[in-house]
Design a protein around this motif. Sequence first.
Motif: not given
Length: 302
Positions: A64, A67, A236, A239, A242, A244, A273, A275, A282, A285, A297
Motif C-alpha cells: 500500500t 498510495y 488498511e 488505502l 481509495l 472500499e 481503482e 480495494w 483488505a 486492490v 495487488r
Amino acid sequence: MGRKRKGRAISGWLLVDKPAGVTSTSVVNKVRWALQAQKAGHAGTLDPAATGLLAVALGEATKTVPYITDALKCYRFRVRLGQSTTTDDAEGTVLDSSDLRPSDDEIAAALGAFRGDIAQVPPQFSAVKVEGERAYDIARAGEEMDLAARALWVEKLDMLARPDPDHVDLEMVCGKGGYVRSIARDLGAALGCLGHVAWLRREWSGPFDASEGLSMEQIDAMAHSPELDSHIRPLELGLADLPELPATPEGAARLRNGNPGMVLASGVDYGAEAWASLDGHAVAVGRYKAGELHPSRVFVVS
C-alpha cells in the motif's frame, strides 16, 4: 523451493517521529529489528537532517506504500534568507550571499507563484537518477548537472512566522515528489536575496500524523515486546484514499487466487481503482468492472 524469510510475518504500519541526523533507511532497519519483522519499508524518504513523520510499512502493508506516497503531505520549514548553499539546506557549503532582506509583504506576495501546478527542478544533491547514477553521487564528485524540471501540485504554501530578518517559517501542503529545498532555493531567487532550508519537519502524510509517531528512544525501550506490537496500525489505513468495496465470501476466495471477484459496489465508476474487503480486512486492490474487482495487488495475511 524458495528459502524461508527470517523474522515474523507481521503486517501493518508503525509511525515514527524521525529525529535529525539519521537516514530514513536506518529508521526502517531499527523498526524491523525491534519488531523482528520479515519485511519493512517506508512511505517517502526524509533527508537525514529532516525530522517528523516517517510511516514504516510492515509485511503486506508494503503493497500500500504507493498510495501513501501519492497522498498529500504537510511540511513546516524555516528558510534562511541571504545565503545559497551547495545542497540547498544548512548541511551544504555556502555558495553566495546577499545583504538584501525582503519585507513580510514581499515574501507573502512571492509565495503565490509557488502554489498550484508548478514546475520544480530537484536539488543537485538529490536521489534523482541521471543516466543510471544518483544525482547526489555525481554532485559529490564535484560535477554539476542540468536536472529536468518536474511537475508538482502545491495545495498550500503560507508564511507562519518571521523570527528575525534572516529567517521565515513556512508551511506547505503538496503532492508527490516535492522538494522543500527547491522551494527555499527558488523563493530566495525570486526575492533576489537567495535562500536555503534551515530546518524541515514533515507534519503529516495522507492519514498519518507525526504527533502519533514513536521516538527512536521509545522504539528501543519497547523492542521485542508486545507493547511495541500494540502500536502497529492496520495495513488498511494505507488505502484510505481509495473506495472500499465489500467482497462476497466467494468473491474474496477468487480474489485471493488473483482472479476477478464479486464485490458490492455503490457509486464507484467503472474502471475506478478500489480495494476489496472481507469483514473489514483488505483482500485486494484493483479495478472495479461490472460487479467485480479485477485485482492488481492481493494481500496475503495469516
